[in-house]
Write an enzyme that holds these catalytic residues in place. Structure first.
Site, short mmCIF file in Angstrom:
data_model
loop_
_atom_site.label_atom_id
_atom_site.label_comp_id
_atom_site.label_asym_id
_atom_site.label_seq_id
_atom_site.Cartn_x
_atom_site.Cartn_y
_atom_site.Cartn_z
N LEU A 128 0.82 -1.23 0.00
CA LEU A 128 0.00 0.00 0.00
C LEU A 128 0.84 1.27 0.00
CD1 LEU A 128 -2.84 -1.01 2.50
CD2 LEU A 128 -2.71 -1.38 0.03
N HIS B 100 -3.62 4.26 -2.27
CA HIS B 100 -4.60 3.35 -1.65
C HIS B 100 -5.27 4.05 -0.46
CE1 HIS B 100 -1.66 0.27 -3.36
NE2 HIS B 100 -2.81 -0.14 -3.87
N GLN C 225 -9.80 -0.28 -15.98
CA GLN C 225 -10.37 -1.20 -14.98
C GLN C 225 -11.68 -0.62 -14.43
OE1 GLN C 225 -8.13 -3.36 -11.75
NE2 GLN C 225 -8.73 -1.58 -10.57
P1 AMP Z 1 -3.82 -2.23 -6.67
O1 AMP Z 1 -3.40 -2.57 -5.28
O2 AMP Z 1 -2.70 -1.75 -7.54
O3 AMP Z 1 -4.69 -3.28 -7.31
O4 AMP Z 1 -4.76 -0.95 -6.52
C1 AMP Z 1 -5.88 -0.98 -5.69
C2 AMP Z 1 -6.70 0.24 -5.97
O5 AMP Z 1 -5.92 1.41 -5.70
C3 AMP Z 1 -7.14 0.32 -7.43
O6 AMP Z 1 -8.48 0.77 -7.49
C4 AMP Z 1 -6.18 1.33 -8.00
O7 AMP Z 1 -6.70 2.04 -9.11
C5 AMP Z 1 -5.97 2.26 -6.82
N1 AMP Z 1 -4.73 3.00 -6.98
C6 AMP Z 1 -3.51 2.48 -7.33
N2 AMP Z 1 -2.61 3.47 -7.46
C7 AMP Z 1 -3.25 4.62 -7.18
C8 AMP Z 1 -2.86 6.00 -7.16
N3 AMP Z 1 -1.61 6.37 -7.45
N4 AMP Z 1 -3.78 6.92 -6.83
C9 AMP Z 1 -5.07 6.55 -6.54
N5 AMP Z 1 -5.50 5.27 -6.55
C10 AMP Z 1 -4.61 4.33 -6.87
#
Ligand code: AMP
Length: 281
Positions: free
Chosen positions: A33, A37, A153
Protein backbone atom coordinates in the site's frame (compact mmCIF):
# COMPACT_ATOMS: atom_id res chain seq x y z
CA UNK A 1 -9.18 -3.07 13.16
CA UNK A 2 -10.59 -6.53 12.52
CA UNK A 3 -8.57 -8.84 10.28
CA UNK A 4 -10.28 -11.68 8.42
CA UNK A 5 -8.57 -14.42 6.47
CA UNK A 6 -11.73 -16.41 5.93
CA UNK A 7 -14.99 -15.64 4.20
CA UNK A 8 -17.40 -17.11 6.77
CA UNK A 9 -16.48 -14.88 9.77
CA UNK A 10 -16.22 -11.85 7.49
CA UNK A 11 -19.78 -12.47 6.30
CA UNK A 12 -21.02 -12.64 9.89
CA UNK A 13 -19.21 -9.34 10.59
CA UNK A 14 -20.74 -7.51 7.60
CA UNK A 15 -24.22 -8.93 8.25
CA UNK A 16 -24.06 -7.54 11.81
CA UNK A 17 -23.08 -4.12 10.48
CA UNK A 18 -25.89 -4.07 7.98
CA UNK A 19 -28.47 -5.21 10.55
CA UNK A 20 -27.57 -2.20 12.65
CA UNK A 21 -28.31 0.08 9.68
CA UNK A 22 -24.70 1.06 9.00
CA UNK A 23 -23.17 1.44 5.55
CA UNK A 24 -20.13 -0.42 4.24
CA UNK A 25 -17.49 0.93 1.85
CA UNK A 26 -15.14 -1.55 0.16
CA UNK A 27 -11.61 -0.76 -1.04
CA UNK A 28 -10.12 -3.70 -2.99
CA UNK A 29 -6.30 -3.72 -3.17
CA UNK A 30 -3.41 -6.06 -3.89
CA UNK A 31 -1.39 -4.71 -0.95
CA UNK A 32 2.02 -3.02 -1.01
CA UNK A 33 0.00 0.00 0.00
CA UNK A 34 0.89 3.64 -0.64
CA UNK A 35 -0.81 7.02 -0.33
CA UNK A 36 -2.94 6.29 -3.42
CA UNK A 37 -4.60 3.35 -1.65
CA UNK A 38 -5.02 5.43 1.50
CA UNK A 39 -6.86 8.11 -0.50
CA UNK A 40 -9.43 5.40 -1.38
CA UNK A 41 -9.76 4.51 2.32
CA UNK A 42 -10.30 8.20 3.11
CA UNK A 43 -12.96 8.51 0.39
CA UNK A 44 -14.72 5.46 1.80
CA UNK A 45 -14.52 6.72 5.39
CA UNK A 46 -16.07 10.04 4.40
CA UNK A 47 -19.12 8.28 2.92
CA UNK A 48 -19.64 5.11 5.01
CA UNK A 49 -19.89 4.09 8.64
CA UNK A 50 -17.60 1.10 8.13
CA UNK A 51 -14.70 0.70 5.68
CA UNK A 52 -13.45 -2.73 4.65
CA UNK A 53 -10.19 -3.06 2.68
CA UNK A 54 -9.17 -6.24 0.94
CA UNK A 55 -5.58 -7.27 0.36
CA UNK A 56 -5.26 -10.06 -2.15
CA UNK A 57 -2.80 -10.55 -4.99
CA UNK A 58 -5.21 -12.15 -7.40
CA UNK A 59 -3.40 -14.75 -9.55
CA UNK A 60 -6.07 -14.92 -12.28
CA UNK A 61 -5.43 -11.33 -13.35
CA UNK A 62 -1.70 -11.83 -14.01
CA UNK A 63 -0.94 -12.77 -17.59
CA UNK A 64 2.79 -12.71 -16.81
CA UNK A 65 3.89 -15.29 -14.19
CA UNK A 66 7.09 -13.33 -13.42
CA UNK A 67 5.02 -10.22 -12.66
CA UNK A 68 2.93 -12.26 -10.19
CA UNK A 69 5.99 -13.81 -8.59
CA UNK A 70 7.70 -10.43 -8.21
CA UNK A 71 4.64 -8.50 -7.05
CA UNK A 72 5.73 -6.65 -3.86
CA UNK A 73 4.38 -7.89 -0.52
CA UNK A 74 4.59 -5.63 2.55
CA UNK A 75 1.78 -7.06 4.68
CA UNK A 76 2.86 -5.82 8.11
CA UNK A 77 3.38 -2.26 6.88
CA UNK A 78 0.06 -2.43 5.00
CA UNK A 79 -1.81 -3.34 8.16
CA UNK A 80 -0.13 -0.50 10.05
CA UNK A 81 -1.08 1.99 7.32
CA UNK A 82 -4.68 0.79 7.25
CA UNK A 83 -4.98 0.95 11.04
CA UNK A 84 -3.54 4.47 11.05
CA UNK A 85 -5.94 5.54 8.29
CA UNK A 86 -8.88 4.36 10.42
CA UNK A 87 -9.87 1.37 8.28
CA UNK A 88 -12.31 -0.81 10.23
CA UNK A 89 -11.67 -4.25 8.77
CA UNK A 90 -9.29 -6.05 6.40
CA UNK A 91 -9.97 -9.13 4.34
CA UNK A 92 -6.72 -10.86 3.38
CA UNK A 93 -7.54 -14.35 2.16
CA UNK A 94 -5.13 -16.89 0.69
CA UNK A 95 -5.56 -18.56 -2.71
CA UNK A 96 -7.35 -21.62 -1.27
CA UNK A 97 -9.98 -19.39 0.30
CA UNK A 98 -10.60 -17.40 -2.90
CA UNK A 99 -10.12 -20.26 -5.38
CA UNK A 100 -10.84 -23.57 -3.58
CA UNK A 101 -11.04 -25.05 -7.07
CA UNK A 102 -9.42 -23.79 -10.25
CA UNK A 103 -11.77 -21.29 -11.86
CA UNK A 104 -13.11 -21.87 -15.36
CA UNK A 105 -15.37 -18.81 -15.58
CA UNK A 106 -14.27 -16.19 -18.12
CA UNK A 107 -15.51 -12.63 -18.63
CA UNK A 108 -15.66 -10.83 -21.97
CA UNK A 109 -16.12 -7.08 -22.20
CA UNK A 110 -16.46 -6.57 -25.95
CA UNK A 111 -14.75 -3.42 -27.17
CA UNK A 112 -13.86 -2.38 -23.60
CA UNK A 113 -11.19 -5.07 -23.21
CA UNK A 114 -9.81 -5.20 -26.75
CA UNK A 115 -7.75 -2.01 -26.42
CA UNK A 116 -4.87 -0.77 -24.30
CA UNK A 117 -4.43 -2.96 -21.16
CA UNK A 118 -6.80 -5.57 -22.58
CA UNK A 119 -4.78 -5.82 -25.78
CA UNK A 120 -1.39 -6.12 -24.07
CA UNK A 121 -2.51 -8.18 -21.06
CA UNK A 122 -4.85 -10.85 -22.47
CA UNK A 123 -7.12 -12.33 -19.79
CA UNK A 124 -6.25 -9.60 -17.29
CA UNK A 125 -9.70 -8.04 -17.09
CA UNK A 126 -11.42 -11.42 -16.94
CA UNK A 127 -9.39 -12.13 -13.79
CA UNK A 128 -10.13 -8.67 -12.39
CA UNK A 129 -13.87 -9.08 -13.00
CA UNK A 130 -13.80 -12.53 -11.40
CA UNK A 131 -12.12 -11.43 -8.18
CA UNK A 132 -14.08 -8.19 -7.91
CA UNK A 133 -17.36 -10.14 -8.37
CA UNK A 134 -16.29 -12.52 -5.60
CA UNK A 135 -15.50 -9.58 -3.29
CA UNK A 136 -18.82 -7.87 -4.10
CA UNK A 137 -20.72 -11.08 -3.38
CA UNK A 138 -18.86 -11.82 -0.15
CA UNK A 139 -19.01 -8.30 1.33
CA UNK A 140 -22.05 -6.81 -0.42
CA UNK A 141 -20.82 -3.26 0.15
CA UNK A 142 -23.02 -0.19 -0.31
CA UNK A 143 -20.11 1.62 -1.98
CA UNK A 144 -16.88 0.51 -3.64
CA UNK A 145 -13.83 2.65 -4.40
CA UNK A 146 -11.36 2.32 -7.26
CA UNK A 147 -8.53 4.55 -8.49
CA UNK A 148 -8.55 6.60 -11.68
CA UNK A 149 -4.97 5.29 -12.02
CA UNK A 150 -6.50 2.12 -13.53
CA UNK A 151 -9.10 3.93 -15.64
CA UNK A 152 -9.83 1.05 -18.00
CA UNK A 153 -10.37 -1.20 -14.98
CA UNK A 154 -12.88 1.33 -13.63
CA UNK A 155 -14.76 1.44 -16.96
CA UNK A 156 -14.89 -2.37 -17.01
CA UNK A 157 -16.06 -2.71 -13.41
CA UNK A 158 -18.73 -0.10 -14.11
CA UNK A 159 -19.99 -2.34 -16.94
CA UNK A 160 -19.83 -5.40 -14.67
CA UNK A 161 -21.86 -3.66 -11.95
CA UNK A 162 -24.44 -2.38 -14.43
CA UNK A 163 -24.92 -5.68 -16.27
CA UNK A 164 -24.91 -7.98 -13.25
CA UNK A 165 -26.97 -5.51 -11.20
CA UNK A 166 -24.64 -5.46 -8.23
CA UNK A 167 -26.48 -3.32 -5.69
CA UNK A 168 -23.72 -0.80 -4.97
CA UNK A 169 -22.38 2.58 -6.00
CA UNK A 170 -18.91 2.84 -7.58
CA UNK A 171 -16.58 5.79 -7.09
CA UNK A 172 -13.38 6.68 -8.90
CA UNK A 173 -10.73 8.47 -6.85
CA UNK A 174 -8.10 10.81 -8.45
CA UNK A 175 -4.51 9.64 -9.07
CA UNK A 176 -2.07 10.31 -6.24
CA UNK A 177 1.42 11.21 -7.46
CA UNK A 178 4.90 11.45 -6.03
CA UNK A 179 6.26 15.02 -5.80
CA UNK A 180 8.03 14.60 -9.18
CA UNK A 181 4.81 13.52 -10.91
CA UNK A 182 5.27 9.73 -11.00
CA UNK A 183 1.91 8.05 -10.38
CA UNK A 184 2.07 6.10 -7.13
CA UNK A 185 2.09 2.37 -7.75
CA UNK A 186 3.00 -0.74 -5.76
CA UNK A 187 5.28 -1.69 -8.65
CA UNK A 188 7.38 1.46 -8.07
CA UNK A 189 8.98 -0.50 -5.20
CA UNK A 190 10.63 -2.69 -7.83
CA UNK A 191 12.38 0.21 -9.62
CA UNK A 192 16.12 0.67 -9.18
CA UNK A 193 17.53 4.18 -8.69
CA UNK A 194 18.03 4.92 -12.40
CA UNK A 195 14.63 3.54 -13.36
CA UNK A 196 12.94 5.51 -10.58
CA UNK A 197 14.48 8.76 -11.87
CA UNK A 198 13.50 8.15 -15.50
CA UNK A 199 10.04 6.65 -14.82
CA UNK A 200 8.67 10.20 -14.45
CA UNK A 201 8.87 10.35 -18.27
CA UNK A 202 5.42 8.72 -18.48
CA UNK A 203 3.93 11.62 -16.52
CA UNK A 204 5.90 14.24 -18.47
CA UNK A 205 4.81 12.65 -21.75
CA UNK A 206 1.15 12.92 -20.69
CA UNK A 207 1.57 16.58 -19.74
CA UNK A 208 3.36 17.34 -23.01
CA UNK A 209 0.74 15.47 -25.05
CA UNK A 210 -2.18 17.18 -23.34
CA UNK A 211 -0.65 20.61 -24.06
CA UNK A 212 0.14 19.73 -27.67
CA UNK A 213 -3.33 18.31 -28.41
CA UNK A 214 -5.05 21.27 -26.81
CA UNK A 215 -2.80 23.51 -28.88
CA UNK A 216 -4.14 21.86 -32.04
CA UNK A 217 -1.40 19.34 -32.85
CA UNK A 218 -2.47 16.16 -34.68
CA UNK A 219 -2.66 12.97 -32.58
CA UNK A 220 -0.30 11.08 -34.92
CA UNK A 221 2.41 13.73 -34.48
CA UNK A 222 1.87 13.70 -30.71
CA UNK A 223 2.15 9.89 -30.61
CA UNK A 224 5.45 10.08 -32.48
CA UNK A 225 6.77 12.72 -30.08
CA UNK A 226 5.68 10.67 -27.03
CA UNK A 227 7.34 7.53 -28.41
CA UNK A 228 10.63 9.38 -28.96
CA UNK A 229 10.42 11.13 -25.61
CA UNK A 230 9.95 7.87 -23.66
CA UNK A 231 12.24 5.59 -25.65
CA UNK A 232 15.22 7.95 -25.55
CA UNK A 233 15.37 7.63 -21.75
CA UNK A 234 17.61 4.87 -20.39
CA UNK A 235 15.72 1.63 -19.67
CA UNK A 236 12.33 3.15 -20.59
CA UNK A 237 10.19 1.65 -23.34
CA UNK A 238 6.76 2.75 -24.50
CA UNK A 239 4.13 0.03 -24.93
CA UNK A 240 1.20 2.21 -25.97
CA UNK A 241 -0.01 5.77 -25.83
CA UNK A 242 -3.64 6.39 -26.78
CA UNK A 243 -6.27 9.10 -26.83
CA UNK A 244 -9.58 7.47 -25.90
CA UNK A 245 -13.18 8.28 -25.11
CA UNK A 246 -13.17 7.80 -21.33
CA UNK A 247 -16.68 6.31 -21.23
CA UNK A 248 -16.58 3.61 -23.92
CA UNK A 249 -12.76 3.51 -24.34
CA UNK A 250 -13.01 3.93 -28.11
CA UNK A 251 -9.63 4.99 -29.46
CA UNK A 252 -9.79 8.47 -31.00
CA UNK A 253 -7.69 9.76 -33.87
CA UNK A 254 -8.72 13.37 -33.36
CA UNK A 255 -10.53 15.60 -30.90
CA UNK A 256 -13.56 16.32 -33.10
CA UNK A 257 -16.72 15.52 -31.13
CA UNK A 258 -14.63 13.76 -28.45
CA UNK A 259 -16.60 13.37 -25.22
CA UNK A 260 -14.48 13.51 -22.04
CA UNK A 261 -11.28 12.31 -23.73
CA UNK A 262 -8.51 10.66 -21.73
CA UNK A 263 -4.83 10.04 -22.53
CA UNK A 264 -3.57 6.62 -21.45
CA UNK A 265 0.04 5.47 -21.42
CA UNK A 266 1.81 2.20 -20.58
CA UNK A 267 5.40 1.16 -20.76
CA UNK A 268 8.35 -0.47 -19.12
CA UNK A 269 10.99 0.83 -16.74
CA UNK A 270 13.46 -2.03 -17.04
CA UNK A 271 11.22 -5.07 -16.61
CA UNK A 272 8.65 -3.24 -14.48
CA UNK A 273 5.44 -2.36 -16.30
CA UNK A 274 3.89 1.00 -15.42
CA UNK A 275 0.67 2.74 -16.47
CA UNK A 276 -0.66 6.26 -16.12
CA UNK A 277 -3.39 8.47 -17.57
CA UNK A 278 -4.70 11.99 -17.67
CA UNK A 279 -8.02 13.54 -18.67
CA UNK A 280 -7.62 16.13 -21.38
CA UNK A 281 -9.62 18.75 -19.45
P1 AMP B 1 -3.82 -2.23 -6.67
O1 AMP B 1 -3.40 -2.57 -5.28
O2 AMP B 1 -2.70 -1.75 -7.54
O3 AMP B 1 -4.69 -3.28 -7.31
O4 AMP B 1 -4.76 -0.95 -6.52
C1 AMP B 1 -5.88 -0.98 -5.69
C2 AMP B 1 -6.70 0.24 -5.97
O5 AMP B 1 -5.92 1.41 -5.70
C3 AMP B 1 -7.14 0.32 -7.43
O6 AMP B 1 -8.48 0.77 -7.49
C4 AMP B 1 -6.18 1.33 -8.00
O7 AMP B 1 -6.70 2.04 -9.11
C5 AMP B 1 -5.97 2.26 -6.82
N1 AMP B 1 -4.73 3.00 -6.98
C6 AMP B 1 -3.51 2.48 -7.33
N2 AMP B 1 -2.61 3.47 -7.46
C7 AMP B 1 -3.25 4.62 -7.18
C8 AMP B 1 -2.86 6.00 -7.16
N3 AMP B 1 -1.61 6.37 -7.45
N4 AMP B 1 -3.78 6.92 -6.83
C9 AMP B 1 -5.07 6.55 -6.54
N5 AMP B 1 -5.50 5.27 -6.55
C10 AMP B 1 -4.61 4.33 -6.87
Amino acid sequence: MEIFKQIAPLKIFVEGIKRSGKTIGLVPTMGALHRGHISLIEASKSQNTVTVASIYVNPTQFNNPLDLQKYPKTTEKDLEMLEKAGCDAVFSPNDDEMYPEASILKFEFGSLDKVMEGKYRPGHFSGVALVVSKLFNIIEPHNAYFGQKDWQQFAIIRQLVAELKFNLVLSSVPIQRESDGLAMSSRNLRLNETQRVHATIFYHALVMARGALKGGKEIEAVKKAVTEMVNQKPEMRLEYFELANSKNLNILDNLDNAIVPILCIAGYAGEVRLIDNMFLD
